[in-house]
Design an enzyme around this catalytic site. Structure first.
Site, mmCIF file in Angstrom:
data_model
loop_
_atom_site.group_PDB
_atom_site.id
_atom_site.type_symbol
_atom_site.label_atom_id
_atom_site.label_comp_id
_atom_site.label_asym_id
_atom_site.label_seq_id
_atom_site.Cartn_x
_atom_site.Cartn_y
_atom_site.Cartn_z
ATOM 1 N N TRP A 148 3.556 7.105 6.058
ATOM 2 C CA TRP A 148 2.320 6.336 5.975
ATOM 3 C C TRP A 148 1.709 6.545 4.579
ATOM 4 C CZ3 TRP A 148 -2.674 8.257 5.213
ATOM 5 C CH2 TRP A 148 -3.671 7.264 5.232
ATOM 6 N N LYS A 208 -5.269 -11.191 9.751
ATOM 7 C CA LYS A 208 -4.514 -9.964 9.458
ATOM 8 C C LYS A 208 -4.098 -9.385 10.803
ATOM 9 C CE LYS A 208 -5.236 -5.430 7.246
ATOM 10 N NZ LYS A 208 -6.252 -4.638 6.526
ATOM 11 N N ASP A 240 -2.576 -6.534 12.728
ATOM 12 C CA ASP A 240 -2.338 -5.108 12.497
ATOM 13 C C ASP A 240 -1.628 -4.469 13.692
ATOM 14 O OD1 ASP A 240 -2.507 -2.683 11.189
ATOM 15 O OD2 ASP A 240 -4.691 -2.662 11.023
ATOM 16 N N ASP A 299 -1.501 1.274 3.102
ATOM 17 C CA ASP A 299 -2.899 1.706 3.162
ATOM 18 C C ASP A 299 -3.282 2.501 1.925
ATOM 19 O OD1 ASP A 299 -3.830 0.513 5.398
ATOM 20 O OD2 ASP A 299 -3.420 2.193 6.744
HETATM 21 C C1 DGJ Z 1 -4.833 -0.151 9.272
HETATM 22 C C2 DGJ Z 1 -4.744 -1.147 8.150
HETATM 23 O O1 DGJ Z 1 -3.641 -0.899 7.347
HETATM 24 C C3 DGJ Z 1 -6.037 -1.113 7.369
HETATM 25 O O2 DGJ Z 1 -5.950 -1.972 6.264
HETATM 26 C C4 DGJ Z 1 -7.166 -1.490 8.274
HETATM 27 O O3 DGJ Z 1 -7.012 -2.814 8.693
HETATM 28 C C5 DGJ Z 1 -7.216 -0.551 9.461
HETATM 29 N N1 DGJ Z 1 -5.951 -0.473 10.126
HETATM 30 C C6 DGJ Z 1 -8.262 -0.983 10.442
HETATM 31 O O4 DGJ Z 1 -8.263 -0.232 11.574
#
Ligand code: DGJ
Length: 722
Positions: free
Chosen positions: A193, A470, A472, A542
């Site tokens: 990560w 987006k 996720d 991230d």
């Molecule tokens: C993980 C994503 O990669 C972030 O950009 C963001 O959207 C968070 N989740 C939100 O919980």
């Protein structure tokens, strides 16, 4: 036709670009891989079994043959391309070719993502039907070769034509024997990560080298890509053979060097998390593997993947459209926002030319932290009193499009959805349910769960003027078993989940074709070709630190086009590393991707806003080139303190060079970059009118002075008349 069959109708040449992939059906009907590498002339190769057999050997002959579809039982000791456990309890499978058919173009894979053609002239396909009549197994192996690039795709369909059930234990989408093996390197993309897709290059040893994901996602740790190259191969020259899997779930890829010293590259389902029961008459469709050979080094390989994945894997209205400059509120506000705060950011965004406002996590249910409400996709009116519709209208009135975050595959134990359907998550009855980020994973192998997601997400998307999503996904699987499946099918859960996810994505993206979808999984935890089929871009990581991003974007570019990478300028000190880098450098890193901001614009000074505005206007002036120009890596951040890459337009008249220095040392000479992909007989001029000859730029190079640390420079060159 780029599929050619010889007169004896036993050798098949799949040629395109500058490579050939040659198959052969031997006297016993077994399918062999005769050759994969630089183009060879049609009818130029012979299959001679003696080429594969040493004078004296302990090995059974079959173990040394270059089988295209190796199977167990008759002396093959590697991973089988098709592994079965039949009703008699043995794993013997002997496949021989029954027929083949050649056609122009390429057919879709039912229920799975795959590359495609827009006209039959782009590619040719050959389908072999292989059979083991004793085991009652029929395998349909489909190959397609793309004319312009020579990329070859392969997928398998395995049918149980018998009466008794059969268990599939191994399915390799590609399994390619190569010749040689000494002095070769393996390349793959490894990470974690916030540190995804670092380029790993390691000698191909004598044993087996294996990468895999058992996470129920392609994952942060490995990427479904494996390449083998000559030791002398670099970014610009040399041979490289590579496999990429169009799939988003658990996978395995390996290179095994056999006793004769020949490597075999494999990619396919991960047998640790997969087995599949085929009842009488049932069939299993494998994901597609894409095989790319290049004799012009790593950049040559990447160029083939980039064009193929940008134009014949990604789909939809946004495929060919440059992406809007966006502002995402996540690192700017996290969960702590009100409508007023969002609008104050949007106002600033509008003032500096940003085009899209993305509302991230926290807009629904009672979600003020990550411990609740996933699954309850209803707007939180306390935070957003005008609702999504009202907020979108206000954002639109500022001249910005409106986009929204979802995490539809998840459920929080503290949610109405979970209280109503506690059995809808992946779990093992009677055992604790392991939580990750306080959440559980919905069981997408179940039709009713898929339908719930389709309907709840669609309701929100229809409720307001939403032009970007987006998507996720913030944890990997545990207790990855569907309570709806019988025990003998429990090991099918992970793949059934992927099929369910693909159905959900297909339905939603088809119903809302105007929406730009970006995939995300805790950053780049599912940055894979499977997701790109449904969503043309992915949030790269991230980690938004500019220096880290150099490594992230460089590694990602091995396989994935720049048009697929989300790249944002965030605040300093950076939230992941604590490092402070100038806005210029943060911007010049992010503009080599789908550019955006991810900070509280309302907290910036006037001077900072002016700098942000000038970044936006520069992005707009270069984005058509960064989006679809050819991308060349020049200097690797994995090999030193400097990084460089460049973009060249298709007609080679427009050029952008990006150079970055992370740490300076005393007495460093200026950086000299040899450029690539230019016209060698053309003149180019930079923005100050200084002239350079194409041959000089590519051979002597261009000199760049970067005095200090954390610096960057962008040079634009345009072809001019002599
Ligand atoms: C993980 C994503 O990669 C972030 O950009 C963001 O959207 C968070 N989740 C939100 O919980």
């Amino acid at each position: 036709m780029s599929v050619h069959v010889n007169e004896r109708r036993d050798t098949f040449y799949l040629s395109g670009g500058s490579s050939s992939y040659v198959l052969h059906q031997d006297a016993q009907g077994r399918l062999m891989n005769l050759y994969w590498g630089p183009s060879v002339a049609d009818d130029s190769l012979l299959f001679r079994p003696e080429d594969y057999q040493p004078g004296a050997s302990f090995d059974l002959p079959v173990s040394l043959l270059p089988l295209e579809l190796p199977t167990c039982g008759a002396g093959w000791y590697g991973t089988p391309a098709v592994g079965v456990r039949n009703a008699w309890g043995d794993d013997m499978l002997a496949l021989t070719v029954r027929s083949f058919e050649i056609f122009s173009g390429k057919k879709p894979l039912p229920g799975l993502p795959a590359t495609y053609t827009e006209s039959d002239a782009e590619a040719d396909s050959i389908v072999f039907v292989l059979e083991d009549a004793f085991a009652c197994i029929t395998v349909t192996a489909t190959f397609t070769v793309f004319n312009d690039s020579g990329a070859v795709t392969r997928s398998l369909r395995i049918l149980n034509s018998g009466k008794a059930p059969v268990r599939l234990t191994s399915v390799l989408s590609a399994s390619v024997p190569l010749w040689g093996g000494k002095g070769m390197d393996l390349i793959h993309l490894k990470g974690a990560w916030a540190r995804e897709r670092a380029v790993i290059r390691t000698p191909a040893g004598e044993g087996e080298y294996r990468i895999s994901s058992a996470r129920g996602a392609s994952g942060h740790e490995e990427n479904p890509f494996l390449a083998l190259c000559d030791r002398s191969t670099d970014e610009f020259s040399g041979n490289i053979w590579s496999l990429s899997l169009v799939y988003s779930g658990s996978f395995a890829a390996s290179c095994r060097v056999d006793s004769a010293g020949h490597p075999r590259l494999n990619i396919g389902m991960n047998p640790e998390t997969f087995s599949w029961l085929l009842d009488s008459g049932e069939s299993f469709q494998s994901p597609e593997a894409v095989m790319v050979f290049s004799d012009t080094g790593l950049n040559g390989m990447s160029a083939i993947y980039h064009r193929l994945y940008r134009t014949r894997l990604a789909r939809g209205r946004w495929r060919d459209a440059v992406r809007p400059v966006l502002i995402n509120n996540w690192e700017g506000t996290y969960f702590d926002f009100t409508e007023e705060r969002l609008l104050s950011i949007a106002e600033k965004a509008s003032g500096i030319g940003i085009e899209l406002f993305v509302l991230d996590d926290g807009w629904f249910g009672r979600r003020d932290s990550d411990n609740c409400s996933l699954g309850d996709w209803t707007v939180n009116l306390k935070k957003l009193p005008s609702g999504l519709k009202g907020l979108a209208e206000k954002i639109n009135a500022l001249g910005l499009r409106f986009g929204l975050w979802f995490e539809p595959e998840m459920v929080s134990p503290d949610s109405d959805l979970y209280r109503e359907h506690p059995d809808w998550c992946l779990h093992i009855p009677g055992r604790p349910r392991t939580q990750g980020r306080n959440q559980l994973i919905l069981d997408l192998s179940r039709r009713e769960v898929q339908d719930y997601i389709i309907s709840s997400v669609s309701t929100v998307l229809s409720s307001a003027h939403i032009e970007y999503v987006k998507w996720d996904m913030n944890r990997n699987m545990s207790e990855a078993f569907s309570s709806a499946l019988p025990s003998e099918r429990k090991m099918e859960t992970q793949h059934r989940y992927m099929l369910g996810l693909y159905r959900v994505l297909d339905q939603i993206t088809s119903a809302f074709p105007q929406i730009l979808f970006e995939s995300c999984s805790g950053g780049g935890g599912r940055f894979d070709p499977g997701m790109l089929f449904y969503m043309p871009q992915t949030w790269t990581s991230d980690d938004t630190d500019a220096l880290e991003r150099l490594r992230l974007q460089y590694g990602t570019s091995m396989v994935y086009p720049v048009s697929a990478m989300g790249a944002h300028v965030s605040a300093v000190p950076n939230h992941q590393t604590g490092r402070s880098v100038s806005m210029r450098m943060r911007g010049e890193v992010a503009m080599a991707g789908n550019f955006g901001f991810e900070l509280d614009l309302a907290s910036l000074s006037e001077a900072e806003l002016a700098e942000a505005a000038s970044l936006v206007s520069r992005v707009k002036s270069i984005r058509s080139l960064t989006f679809s120009g050819s991308f060349h890596r020049l200097l690797s951040p994995f090999e030193g303190g400097d990084t460089a890459w460049m973009f060249v337009s298709d007609d080679r008249t427009d050029v952008l060079v990006f150079a970055y220095r992370t740490l300076v040392s005393p007495n460093m000479p200026p950086l000299r970059l040899r450029l690539a992909g230019l016209k060698k007989d053309a003149w180019y001029a930079d923005e100050e009118g200084k002239r350079f000859h194409g041959s000089a730029l590519m051979n002597q190079g261009i000199t760049i002075q970067l005095r200090g640390s954390f610096l960057s420079q962008v040079i634009r060159l345009t072809a001019v008349s002599p």
